[in-house]
Design a protein around this motif. Structure first.
Motif, PDB file in Angstrom:
ATOM      1  N   LEU A 145     -38.053   3.426   9.150  1.00 50.88           N
ATOM      2  CA  LEU A 145     -37.701   1.961   8.875  1.00 50.88           C
ATOM      3  C   LEU A 145     -38.324   1.183  10.036  1.00 50.88           C
ATOM      4  N   PRO A 146     -38.720   0.007   9.756  1.00 53.37           N
ATOM      5  CA  PRO A 146     -39.033  -0.841  10.740  1.00 53.37           C
ATOM      6  C   PRO A 146     -37.635  -1.116  11.547  1.00 53.37           C
ATOM      7  N   GLU A 147     -37.876  -1.553  12.961  1.00 55.09           N
ATOM      8  CA  GLU A 147     -36.549  -2.033  13.414  1.00 55.09           C
ATOM      9  C   GLU A 147     -35.588  -2.735  12.903  1.00 55.09           C
ATOM     10  N   ILE A 148     -36.322  -3.884  12.323  1.00 55.93           N
ATOM     11  CA  ILE A 148     -35.782  -5.042  12.024  1.00 55.93           C
ATOM     12  C   ILE A 148     -34.886  -4.881  10.905  1.00 55.93           C
ATOM     13  N   LEU A 149     -35.156  -3.825   9.816  1.00 57.87           N
ATOM     14  CA  LEU A 149     -34.553  -3.255   8.817  1.00 57.87           C
ATOM     15  C   LEU A 149     -33.185  -2.719   9.227  1.00 57.87           C
ATOM     16  N   GLY A 150     -33.340  -1.886  10.166  1.00 57.11           N
ATOM     17  CA  GLY A 150     -32.139  -0.978  10.930  1.00 57.11           C
ATOM     18  C   GLY A 150     -31.130  -2.127  11.297  1.00 57.11           C
ATOM     19  N   ASP A 151     -31.771  -3.004  12.008  1.00 59.26           N
ATOM     20  CA  ASP A 151     -30.703  -4.021  12.718  1.00 59.26           C
ATOM     21  C   ASP A 151     -30.024  -4.852  11.439  1.00 59.26           C
ATOM     22  N   THR A 152     -30.799  -5.273  10.732  1.00 56.09           N
ATOM     23  CA  THR A 152     -30.325  -5.841   9.541  1.00 56.09           C
ATOM     24  C   THR A 152     -29.040  -5.073   8.686  1.00 56.09           C
ATOM     25  N   TYR A 153     -29.441  -3.967   8.602  1.00 50.50           N
ATOM     26  CA  TYR A 153     -28.356  -3.015   7.961  1.00 50.50           C
ATOM     27  C   TYR A 153     -27.098  -2.903   8.712  1.00 50.50           C
ATOM     28  N   ARG A 154     -27.249  -2.741  10.008  1.00 50.01           N
ATOM     29  CA  ARG A 154     -26.112  -2.688  10.864  1.00 50.01           C
ATOM     30  C   ARG A 154     -25.334  -3.805  11.024  1.00 50.01           C
ATOM     31  N   LEU A 155     -26.129  -4.876  11.152  1.00 43.58           N
ATOM     32  CA  LEU A 155     -25.410  -6.259  11.254  1.00 43.58           C
ATOM     33  C   LEU A 155     -24.824  -6.440   9.987  1.00 43.58           C
ATOM     34  N   ALA A 156     -25.270  -6.226   8.616  1.00 44.35           N
ATOM     35  CA  ALA A 156     -24.336  -6.429   7.660  1.00 44.35           C
ATOM     36  C   ALA A 156     -23.318  -5.586   7.466  1.00 44.35           C
ATOM     37  N   LEU A 157     -23.402  -4.479   8.003  1.00 46.50           N
ATOM     38  CA  LEU A 157     -22.252  -3.314   7.753  1.00 46.50           C
ATOM     39  C   LEU A 157     -21.214  -3.747   8.878  1.00 46.50           C
ATOM     40  N   HIS A 158     -21.610  -4.204   9.924  1.00 53.15           N
ATOM     41  CA  HIS A 158     -20.396  -4.676  11.043  1.00 53.15           C
ATOM     42  C   HIS A 158     -19.739  -5.929  10.426  1.00 53.15           C
ATOM     43  N   LEU A 159     -20.688  -6.960   9.775  1.00 54.60           N
ATOM     44  CA  LEU A 159     -20.014  -8.081   9.399  1.00 54.60           C
ATOM     45  C   LEU A 159     -19.225  -7.849   8.233  1.00 54.60           C
ATOM     46  N   HIS A 160     -19.463  -6.718   7.340  1.00 53.89           N
ATOM     47  CA  HIS A 160     -18.622  -6.439   6.360  1.00 53.89           C
ATOM     48  C   HIS A 160     -17.339  -5.886   7.105  1.00 53.89           C
ATOM     49  N   GLN A 161     -17.392  -4.784   8.004  1.00 54.63           N
ATOM     50  CA  GLN A 161     -16.174  -4.608   8.741  1.00 54.63           C
ATOM     51  C   GLN A 161     -15.466  -5.610   9.207  1.00 54.63           C
ATOM     52  N   ARG A 162     -15.865  -6.764   9.738  1.00 57.12           N
ATOM     53  CA  ARG A 162     -15.390  -7.846  10.306  1.00 57.12           C
ATOM     54  C   ARG A 162     -14.604  -8.590   9.249  1.00 57.12           C
ATOM     55  N   ALA A 163     -15.136  -8.824   8.076  1.00 60.43           N
ATOM     56  CA  ALA A 163     -14.356  -9.419   7.049  1.00 60.43           C
ATOM     57  C   ALA A 163     -13.180  -8.587   6.719  1.00 60.43           C
ATOM     58  N   ILE A 164     -13.310  -7.298   6.472  1.00 56.43           N
ATOM     59  CA  ILE A 164     -12.113  -6.391   6.043  1.00 56.43           C
ATOM     60  C   ILE A 164     -10.975  -6.404   7.359  1.00 56.43           C
ATOM     61  N   PHE A 165     -11.267  -6.427   8.596  1.00 56.37           N
ATOM     62  CA  PHE A 165     -10.328  -6.381   9.602  1.00 56.37           C
ATOM     63  C   PHE A 165      -9.967  -7.768   9.643  1.00 56.37           C
ATOM     64  N   ARG A 166     -10.440  -8.794   9.488  1.00 56.65           N
ATOM     65  CA  ARG A 166      -9.978 -10.210   9.253  1.00 56.65           C
ATOM     66  C   ARG A 166      -8.951 -10.154   8.142  1.00 56.65           C
TER      67      ARG A 166
END
Length: 192
Positions: free
Chosen positions: A150-171
């Motif tokens: 995967l291009p690095e930007i796709l991996g970064d985008t996926y990880r950011l989306a996953l962490h933002l999803h977790q962030r919403a759950i924690f909030r």
């Protein structure tokens, strides 16, 4: 550290697994986190790893055994101590079903990507001694392999989306604890 040194004095420590870690408060932007919370993570995730390894390593050098550790530190130890007959290895699992990830976040991941702790532990033991870096579980090896293409930007985008999803759950969880149902607050779904 004093108690650790006393506890290992005279023991023939052959394997050190640095497996302690905290991620609380998880899934927040840096400017949203109290500095003390960040420093607690640094103390556990970095300082403690280094102190424990420094306390145990001298005895391992005498007995020609060494610990597994985090990537760069492990690689340096591998290079420095290989000539002394000491094998150092960094094992890199991906998602393991532990308390560091909320149930809601675990459920949002593709189920085949998450490995149980027992399966992860068995795979990790089988890989001891097989090179300086390994991804011991087949499911995680497939993820590692796919990530390499995967291009690095796709991996970064996926990880950011996953962490933002977790962030919403924690909030949402924090909000539901601060305003439980029946206390005049709005109804909030709870995740377990």
């Amino acid at each position: 550290m004093r108690r650790l040194r006393e506890a290992i004095e005279g023991l023939d420590v052959g394997v050190l697994v640095n497996n302690a870690g905290v991620n609380k408060p998880g899934a927040l932007y840096l400017h949203e986190v109290e500095v003390e919370s960040l420093m607690r993570m640094v103390r556990v995730n970095l300082q403690a790893l280094t102190e424990v390894t420094a306390a145990v390593l001298p005895g391992m050098v005498q007995r020609r055994r060494a610990p597994s550790y985090v990537a760069v530190f492990s690689k340096n130890l591998y290079v420095e101590y290989k000539s002394k007959g000491i094998d150092v290895q960094c094992q890199v699992p991906f998602y393991v079903e532990t308390n560091m990830v909320s149930s809601a976040a675990k459920n949002s991941l593709f189920p085949l990507f998450v490995v149980g702790p027992d399966a992860c532990g068995r795979a990790a033991v089988r890989w001891i001694g097989h090179g300086p870096l390994c991804v011991p579980n087949l499911v995680h090896q497939l993820q590692w392999w796919a990530a390499a293409f995967l291009p690095e930007i796709l991996g970064d985008t996926y990880r950011l989306a996953l962490h933002l999803h977790q962030r919403a759950i924690f909030r949402m969880l924090r909000s539901s604890r601060a305003h439980p149902q029946g206390s005049g607050g709005s109804s909030v779904h709870k995740f377990y």
